[in-house]
Design a protein around this motif. Structure first.
Motif, PDB file in Angstrom:
ATOM      1  N   ARG A   1      26.258  65.558  85.313  1.00 30.92           N
ATOM      2  CA  ARG A   1      26.849  65.669  86.550  1.00 30.92           C
ATOM      3  C   ARG A   1      26.361  64.561  87.255  1.00 30.92           C
ATOM      4  O   ARG A   1      25.422  63.800  87.028  1.00 30.92           O
TER       5      ARG A   1
ATOM      6  N   GLN B   1      33.852  61.149  84.164  1.00 31.56           N
ATOM      7  CA  GLN B   1      33.421  62.672  84.418  1.00 31.56           C
ATOM      8  C   GLN B   1      33.695  63.338  83.188  1.00 31.56           C
ATOM      9  O   GLN B   1      34.630  63.019  82.072  1.00 31.56           O
TER      10      GLN B   1
ATOM     11  N   ASP C   1      22.567  62.786  88.055  1.00 33.85           N
ATOM     12  CA  ASP C   1      21.663  63.254  87.096  1.00 33.85           C
ATOM     13  C   ASP C   1      20.541  62.253  86.733  1.00 33.85           C
ATOM     14  O   ASP C   1      21.010  61.070  86.503  1.00 33.85           O
TER      15      ASP C   1
END
Length: 116
Positions: free
Chosen positions: A71, A29, A74
């Protein structure tokens, strides 16, 4: 589904006409577009991807900076620049074919006016 601590990203690049590279990555992330490019290993195979001037990049068809955070799910795309402006190419084709032999003017009914 992506892992809880990461995300799945798809990278796409067409280095030449009719040639397509596609790669799926799992990244942590908060990764950026530049991180995805570095992790894919494409910079070693295609050094032109490293320069901002030659290659544009985007997410799902929308231009994005290399510092853009990614994100989950994607699709990162890399585009080569156009060699010829499409409008100029069309004008040149029309000029070489002649005004009365191209497009709407190629065929006409006997006795009709030009362009109808």
């Amino acid at each position: 589904m992506a892992p809880a601590d990461g995300m799945k990203i798809t990278l796409v690049y067409a280095p030449a006409a009719r040639e397509l590279l596609e790669c799926e990555l799992e990244l942590p992330q908060g990764s950026t577009l530049a991180d995805a490019l570095q992790r894919s290993g494409w910079l070693l195979q295609h050094p032109e991807l490293g320069s901002d001037a030659a290659i544009c990049c985007g997410i799902w068809g929308r231009k994005a900076a290399r510092e853009t955070a990614l994100r989950d799910a994607d699709r990162v795309e890399f585009w080569r620049g156009l060699r010829v402006d499409p409008k100029v190419a069309r004008r040149e084709r029309f000029r070489s074919q002649g005004a009365k032999t191209a497009g709407l003017f190629a065929q006409r009914r006997p006795g009709a006016k030009w362009g109808y």
